[in-house]
Motif scaffolding. Structure first.
Motif, PDB file in Angstrom:
ATOM      1  N   SER A   1       8.989  20.623  57.825  1.00  0.00           N
ATOM      2  CA  SER A   1       8.950  20.229  59.234  1.00  0.00           C
ATOM      3  C   SER A   1      10.028  20.969  60.030  1.00  0.00           C
ATOM      4  N   TRP A   2      11.195  21.149  59.405  1.00  0.00           N
ATOM      5  CA  TRP A   2      12.255  21.941  60.045  1.00  0.00           C
ATOM      6  C   TRP A   2      11.779  23.374  60.253  1.00  0.00           C
TER       7      TRP A   2
ATOM      8  N   PRO B   1      18.517  21.038  56.707  1.00  0.00           N
ATOM      9  CA  PRO B   1      17.971  20.054  55.763  1.00  0.00           C
ATOM     10  C   PRO B   1      18.085  20.534  54.320  1.00  0.00           C
ATOM     11  N   THR B   2      18.254  19.602  53.398  1.00  0.00           N
ATOM     12  CA  THR B   2      18.368  19.978  51.993  1.00  0.00           C
ATOM     13  C   THR B   2      17.040  20.516  51.470  1.00  0.00           C
ATOM     14  N   TYR B   3      17.115  21.288  50.402  1.00  0.00           N
ATOM     15  CA  TYR B   3      15.915  21.868  49.789  1.00  0.00           C
ATOM     16  C   TYR B   3      16.265  22.294  48.374  1.00  0.00           C
TER      17      TYR B   3
ATOM     18  N   ALA C   1      10.620  17.827  41.656  1.00  0.00           N
ATOM     19  CA  ALA C   1      10.734  18.209  43.064  1.00  0.00           C
ATOM     20  C   ALA C   1      10.285  17.031  43.921  1.00  0.00           C
ATOM     21  N   ASP C   2      11.096  16.639  44.861  1.00  0.00           N
ATOM     22  CA  ASP C   2      10.807  15.495  45.720  1.00  0.00           C
ATOM     23  C   ASP C   2       9.892  15.923  46.867  1.00  0.00           C
ATOM     24  N   PRO C   3       8.659  15.428  46.916  1.00  0.00           N
ATOM     25  CA  PRO C   3       7.751  15.833  47.982  1.00  0.00           C
ATOM     26  C   PRO C   3       8.292  15.523  49.380  1.00  0.00           C
ATOM     27  N   ALA C   4       9.009  14.424  49.520  1.00  0.00           N
ATOM     28  CA  ALA C   4       9.550  14.065  50.833  1.00  0.00           C
ATOM     29  C   ALA C   4      10.573  15.095  51.304  1.00  0.00           C
ATOM     30  N   THR C   5      11.372  15.605  50.376  1.00  0.00           N
ATOM     31  CA  THR C   5      12.351  16.639  50.722  1.00  0.00           C
ATOM     32  C   THR C   5      11.646  17.907  51.174  1.00  0.00           C
TER      33      THR C   5
END
Length: 320
Positions: A292-293, A202-204, A282-286
């Protein structure tokens, strides 16, 4: 924001998962409209994540061009004695995302003929021995449809490039496509580069700026002033990459200017968020998705809470 041990663990591990690429603000930092030019300069120590490199170009541009000074700040950019030092700060919160996308990659020399994640089957991959890297390789292998056990991992510390050049590892995981990748290409080594977020991870945010939680309320104005000046430094780099690279190299003469400029040029798009968002957003959903990962891969013991791990409150135009 309530501070819990689990939240602190989440923030610290997110920083570790950013390949040790978190810049740590030791005393808070920033800008707010009513306090842009206070009468006396306030001392601020910023501990970098690692040795100065083109990822930090905006820090040095802001420092050498007087952006920090005009914001009423006396900023000291420090190199940590070891890359884990910034992670030892307690109760930290991300206050800005500097590198908005992953820089970590799977890298191999062209002669090794590793062009896709599936080609890692049966190969030796060097890593820095950090737990998240094993989780990366597992995820990448599963995404490619190969058995994770078919990849042999070897701990090479931070000697990723030497491990490839010596043949100790057929590939490495942990080198940055915009730093080591550019350097190897300029040396004629024809690196094969697979970005982790294009291989199933997943992106971060690769490089984040953190401040002590206790400083958010005590030094909010300082944080805002610093972030505004820092954003101006990265904007200066976008407008004039060669000039900003000269600032970086002037402060760090061990760097090669031509190579650093090439690295800065390919890095610039990573430093700026999507249209309509302020520098450092910073995107909280990201973060939540990435956390979660982490939970699924047992890098966390409890579900993550992005609301406790990050804030955009101190970015230009936010939280006023």
């Amino acid at each position: 924001m309530g501070a819990t041990n689990e939240t602190e663990e989440c923030v610290r591990k997110l920083i570790v998962l950013a390949a040790l690429a978190a810049a740590a603000v030791a005393a808070g930092c920033g800008e707010k409209k009513e306090g842009v030019t206070p009468p006396g300069a306030q001392r601020l120590t910023v501990v970098l994540d690692y040795l100065p490199n083109p990822d930090h170009v905006g820090f040095y541009a802001a420092q050498r061009r007087g952006n920090f000074k005009r914001a009423g700040l006396d900023v000291d950019l420090k190199v940590p004695p070891d890359p884990s030092s910034p992670l030892k700060l307690l109760q930290v919160v991300s206050v800005a995302a500097i590198a908005q996308r992953p820089l970590t990659s799977i890298m191999a020399l062209g002669s090794k003929d590793i062009r896709s994640p599936a080609d890692l089957a049966g190969k030796t991959v060097g890593t820095a021995g950090i737990p998240y890297q094993a989780a990366y390789l597992k995820t990448i292998a599963q995404h490619a449809g190969i058995d994770p056990a078919s990849i042999k991992q070897v701990d090479v510390g931070f000697n990723l490039v030497p491990a490839m050049l010596s043949g100790k590892a057929a590939a490495t995981l942990g080198a940055f496509w915009n730093i080591e990748g550019v350097e190897l290409a300029r040396r004629g080594k024809h690196p094969s580069i697979i970005r982790t977020d294009q291989a199933g991870v997943p992106t971060y945010d690769e490089l984040v700026l953190v401040a002590r939680r206790s400083d958010l309320s005590k030094r909010g104005g300082l944080i805002r002033r610093f972030l505004r000046a820092l954003g101006q430094g990265y904007e200066d780099a976008r407008r004039n990459p060669a000039g900003a690279t000269k600032d970086l190299v002037a402060a760090n003469p061990d760097l090669n200017e031509a190579t650093s400029l090439a690295q800065v040029r390919v890095s610039l798009p990573v430093f700026f968020p999507t249209r309509g968002k302020p520098f450092g957003y910073a995107d909280p959903a990201t973060w939540q998705s990435y956390g979660s990962w982490m939970l699924r891969n047992r890098l966390l013991t409890r579900p993550p809470n992005a609301g406790d791990a990050l804030t955009n409150e101190f970015l230009p135009g936010q939280g006023l």
